[in-house]
Design an enzyme around this catalytic site. Structure first.
Site, PDB file in Angstrom:
ATOM      1  N   ARG A 224       0.861  -1.186   0.000  1.00  0.00           N
ATOM      2  CA  ARG A 224       0.000   0.000   0.000  1.00  0.00           C
ATOM      3  C   ARG A 224       0.895   1.233   0.000  1.00  0.00           C
ATOM      4  O   ARG A 224       1.950   1.232   0.647  1.00  0.00           O
ATOM      5  CB  ARG A 224      -0.905   0.033   1.230  1.00  0.00           C
ATOM      6  CG  ARG A 224      -2.109  -0.895   1.152  1.00  0.00           C
ATOM      7  CD  ARG A 224      -3.126  -0.455   0.089  1.00  0.00           C
ATOM      8  NE  ARG A 224      -4.318  -1.258   0.087  1.00  0.00           N
ATOM      9  CZ  ARG A 224      -4.564  -2.284  -0.747  1.00  0.00           C
ATOM     10  NH1 ARG A 224      -3.682  -2.621  -1.660  1.00  0.00           N
ATOM     11  NH2 ARG A 224      -5.702  -2.943  -0.676  1.00  0.00           N
ATOM     12  N   HIS A 272      -1.591   0.042  -9.874  1.00  0.00           N
ATOM     13  CA  HIS A 272      -2.256  -0.880  -8.939  1.00  0.00           C
ATOM     14  C   HIS A 272      -2.746  -2.131  -9.679  1.00  0.00           C
ATOM     15  O   HIS A 272      -3.932  -2.453  -9.663  1.00  0.00           O
ATOM     16  CB  HIS A 272      -3.433  -0.190  -8.209  1.00  0.00           C
ATOM     17  CG  HIS A 272      -3.806  -0.889  -6.925  1.00  0.00           C
ATOM     18  ND1 HIS A 272      -4.209  -0.215  -5.800  1.00  0.00           N
ATOM     19  CD2 HIS A 272      -3.841  -2.207  -6.605  1.00  0.00           C
ATOM     20  CE1 HIS A 272      -4.487  -1.089  -4.834  1.00  0.00           C
ATOM     21  NE2 HIS A 272      -4.266  -2.303  -5.304  1.00  0.00           N
TER      22      HIS A 272
HETATM   23  P1  NAP Z   1      -1.811 -11.146   5.194  1.00  0.00           P
HETATM   24  O1  NAP Z   1      -1.951 -12.582   4.816  1.00  0.00           O
HETATM   25  O2  NAP Z   1      -2.656 -10.612   6.311  1.00  0.00           O
HETATM   26  O3  NAP Z   1      -0.265 -10.922   5.549  1.00  0.00           O
HETATM   27  C1  NAP Z   1       0.175  -9.732   6.121  1.00  0.00           C
HETATM   28  C2  NAP Z   1       1.600  -9.916   6.600  1.00  0.00           C
HETATM   29  O4  NAP Z   1       2.039  -8.672   7.153  1.00  0.00           O
HETATM   30  C3  NAP Z   1       1.714 -10.954   7.722  1.00  0.00           C
HETATM   31  O5  NAP Z   1       2.930 -11.637   7.610  1.00  0.00           O
HETATM   32  C4  NAP Z   1       1.708 -10.078   8.972  1.00  0.00           C
HETATM   33  O6  NAP Z   1       2.341 -10.634  10.092  1.00  0.00           O
HETATM   34  C5  NAP Z   1       2.503  -8.892   8.490  1.00  0.00           C
HETATM   35  N1  NAP Z   1       2.257  -7.727   9.332  1.00  0.00           N
HETATM   36  C6  NAP Z   1       1.100  -7.072   9.568  1.00  0.00           C
HETATM   37  N2  NAP Z   1       1.291  -6.064  10.444  1.00  0.00           N
HETATM   38  C7  NAP Z   1       2.606  -6.109  10.757  1.00  0.00           C
HETATM   39  C8  NAP Z   1       3.417  -5.337  11.634  1.00  0.00           C
HETATM   40  N3  NAP Z   1       2.905  -4.317  12.358  1.00  0.00           N
HETATM   41  N4  NAP Z   1       4.712  -5.653  11.730  1.00  0.00           N
HETATM   42  C9  NAP Z   1       5.233  -6.692  11.029  1.00  0.00           C
HETATM   43  N5  NAP Z   1       4.518  -7.468  10.184  1.00  0.00           N
HETATM   44  C10 NAP Z   1       3.218  -7.161  10.060  1.00  0.00           C
HETATM   45  O7  NAP Z   1      -2.053 -10.191   3.952  1.00  0.00           O
HETATM   46  P2  NAP Z   1      -1.862 -10.549   2.403  1.00  0.00           P
HETATM   47  O8  NAP Z   1      -3.050 -11.251   1.898  1.00  0.00           O
HETATM   48  O9  NAP Z   1      -0.533 -11.175   2.230  1.00  0.00           O
HETATM   49  O10 NAP Z   1      -1.902  -9.076   1.763  1.00  0.00           O
HETATM   50  C11 NAP Z   1      -0.945  -8.099   2.113  1.00  0.00           C
HETATM   51  C12 NAP Z   1      -1.317  -6.783   1.496  1.00  0.00           C
HETATM   52  O11 NAP Z   1      -1.060  -6.795   0.093  1.00  0.00           O
HETATM   53  C13 NAP Z   1      -2.795  -6.397   1.554  1.00  0.00           C
HETATM   54  O12 NAP Z   1      -3.151  -5.906   2.826  1.00  0.00           O
HETATM   55  C14 NAP Z   1      -2.881  -5.320   0.495  1.00  0.00           C
HETATM   56  O13 NAP Z   1      -2.562  -4.079   1.057  1.00  0.00           O
HETATM   57  C15 NAP Z   1      -1.776  -5.713  -0.490  1.00  0.00           C
HETATM   58  N6  NAP Z   1      -2.309  -6.149  -1.798  1.00  0.00           N
HETATM   59  C16 NAP Z   1      -1.959  -5.468  -2.917  1.00  0.00           C
HETATM   60  C17 NAP Z   1      -2.402  -5.873  -4.151  1.00  0.00           C
HETATM   61  C18 NAP Z   1      -1.982  -5.159  -5.388  1.00  0.00           C
HETATM   62  O14 NAP Z   1      -2.475  -5.485  -6.483  1.00  0.00           O
HETATM   63  N7  NAP Z   1      -1.100  -4.208  -5.313  1.00  0.00           N
HETATM   64  C19 NAP Z   1      -3.224  -7.002  -4.263  1.00  0.00           C
HETATM   65  C20 NAP Z   1      -3.584  -7.658  -3.107  1.00  0.00           C
HETATM   66  C21 NAP Z   1      -3.111  -7.236  -1.864  1.00  0.00           C
HETATM   67  P3  NAP Z   1       1.789 -11.986  10.768  1.00  0.00           P
HETATM   68  O15 NAP Z   1       2.241 -13.083   9.834  1.00  0.00           O
HETATM   69  O16 NAP Z   1       2.476 -12.032  12.055  1.00  0.00           O
HETATM   70  O17 NAP Z   1       0.298 -11.833  10.846  1.00  0.00           O
HETATM   71  C1  GLV Z   2      -5.773  -5.117  -3.839  1.00  0.00           C
HETATM   72  O1  GLV Z   2      -5.018  -4.213  -3.707  1.00  0.00           O
HETATM   73  C2  GLV Z   2      -6.359  -5.843  -2.735  1.00  0.00           C
HETATM   74  O2  GLV Z   2      -6.197  -5.429  -1.592  1.00  0.00           O
HETATM   75  O3  GLV Z   2      -7.017  -6.877  -3.006  1.00  0.00           O
END
Ligand code: NAP
Ligand code: GLV
Length: 309
Positions: A224, A272
């Site tokens: 983000r 994005h």
């Molecule tokens: P997720 O499964 O919830 O994983 C988040 C990771 O971040 C986990 O490892 C979590 O730690 C860690 N984290 C959260 N808060 C933290 C902190 N304060 N300090 C250290 N580590 C922290 O999320 P995801 O599904 O992988 O998605 C991640 C992000 O990708 C989404 O929230 C979104 O913003 C972004 N995204 C972008 C796109 C795009 O097209 N650009 C698409 C989809 C998603 P833990 O393992 O300990 O919980």
């Molecule tokens: C895309 O950025 C998502 O959060 O799914």
């Protein structure tokens, strides 16, 4: 009969209607899938951040809100929401994110810009480093970052991952906490941000932390926009401390036409697109969660709203 309100936008409805109906049928649900409804009769809302539904109070029988996006930063602070909120974890989205990250890591790892921009008669062979000698850190090793880290390790990169809670992933050096962050940054010739946006992660990559990266490091941000202090990033690029930034997400989207990122020679902007939710696989996730809700089972991918992700 379960009433499901599809409350993302109308373009999404055109894409989702048939796959969602199929997935709900396949999950054995007796359902009514609608785009308009008397709020008091809605059981589930299929949601997106840009949804017209912002006040959940009138949805008095609501059992859960099922987000089509992985990121939930626009929903977690909504005080009118008092039922479970599930985010999207979709195999299709994960695959897409792995592909996008690998492509951009490889661009910088092999310095392919040199070849793409090579002019006639510019015959200067070079031998790139092998992945086994390249350190990549992934901040956030959850559904997406974890898959990206594993894919990089499978290509022999030296991968360090950082998360809030300690994690154990084979072939990845897993770190957590503030000392872990310092180590992950110091190790990162290439840094990938796949953290959610929460009060704890906003501006995580500030001037001080950027200065911990090795000289010439590359930052890749599909997480983000507000994870990074934009001005500090530009200053670190201009000072020659950072080699490049590949940015997919921004504080304001679309990125304003006059934003310095557009014209910066060391910044690549993508709109994005790192990875969208894939309609078929995501519909199956929504249907499975509704099946679970109807059987009184635990929902998948529940958001901890106090943590913000
Ligand atoms: P997720 O499964 O919830 O994983 C988040 C990771 O971040 C986990 O490892 C979590 O730690 C860690 N984290 C959260 N808060 C933290 C902190 N304060 N300090 C250290 N580590 C922290 O999320 P995801 O599904 O992988 O998605 C991640 C992000 O990708 C989404 O929230 C979104 O913003 C972004 N995204 C972008 C796109 C795009 O097209 N650009 C698409 C989809 C998603 P833990 O393992 O300990 O919980
Ligand atoms: C895309 O950025 C998502 O959060 O799914």
């Amino acid at each position: 009969m379960t009433r499901i309100l599809f409350a993302a936008n109308s373009k999404a409805w055109a894409d989702y209607e048939a796959p969602l109906r199929k997935a709900l049928d396949d999950a054995g649900q007796d359902f009514e899938l609608v785009t308009e409804s008397d709020p008091s009769s809605v059981d589930y809302i299929v949601y997106a951040p840009n949804s017209r539904v912002q006040n959940f109070k009138p949805y008095s029988s609501l059992k859960a809100v099922l987000n089509l996006w992985a990121g939930v930063e626009n929903v977690t602070g909504n005080d009118t929401l008092s039922v479970p909120l599930a985010r999207m974890v979709d195999d299709g989205m994960t695959e897409g994110m792995v592909e996008w990250c690998i492509a951009h890591v490889m661009r910088h790892h092999l310095d392919t810009d040199i070849d793409i921009k090579r002019t006639d008669h510019d015959w200067q062979p070079r031998v790139p480093k092998l992945a086994r000698n390249r350190c990549v850190s992934v901040l956030g090793i959850g559904a997406l970052g974890g898959a990206v880290a594993k894919a990089l390790a499978a290509l022999n990169f030296q991968v360090t991952g950082w998360s809030r809670r300690p994690r154990d992933i084979p072939e990845i050096v897993c770190l957590s906490g503030s000392d872990g962050l310092i180590e992950a940054l110091r190790n990162a010739e290439i840094l990938i941000l796949l953290l959610p946006l929460t009060p704890e992660t906003e501006n995580l990559l500030n001037a001080e932390r950027l200065s911990l990266l090795p000289k010439g490091a590359v930052v890749i941000n599909p997480g983000r926009g507000p994870l990074i202090d934009d001005a500090a990033l530009i200053a670190a690029l201009d000072a020659g401390h950072l080699g490049h930034a590949t940015l997919d997400v921004f504080r304001i989207e679309p990125l304003p036409a006059d934003h310095p990122f557009w014209s910066h020679p060391k910044v690549t902007v993508t709109p994005h697109i790192a990875s969208a939710t894939r309609v078929e696989s995501a519909s199956r996730v929504i249907a499975e969660n509704i099946r679970r809700g109807e059987r009184g089972e635990q929902f998948l991918h529940l958001v901890d709203r106090s943590r913000g992700y």
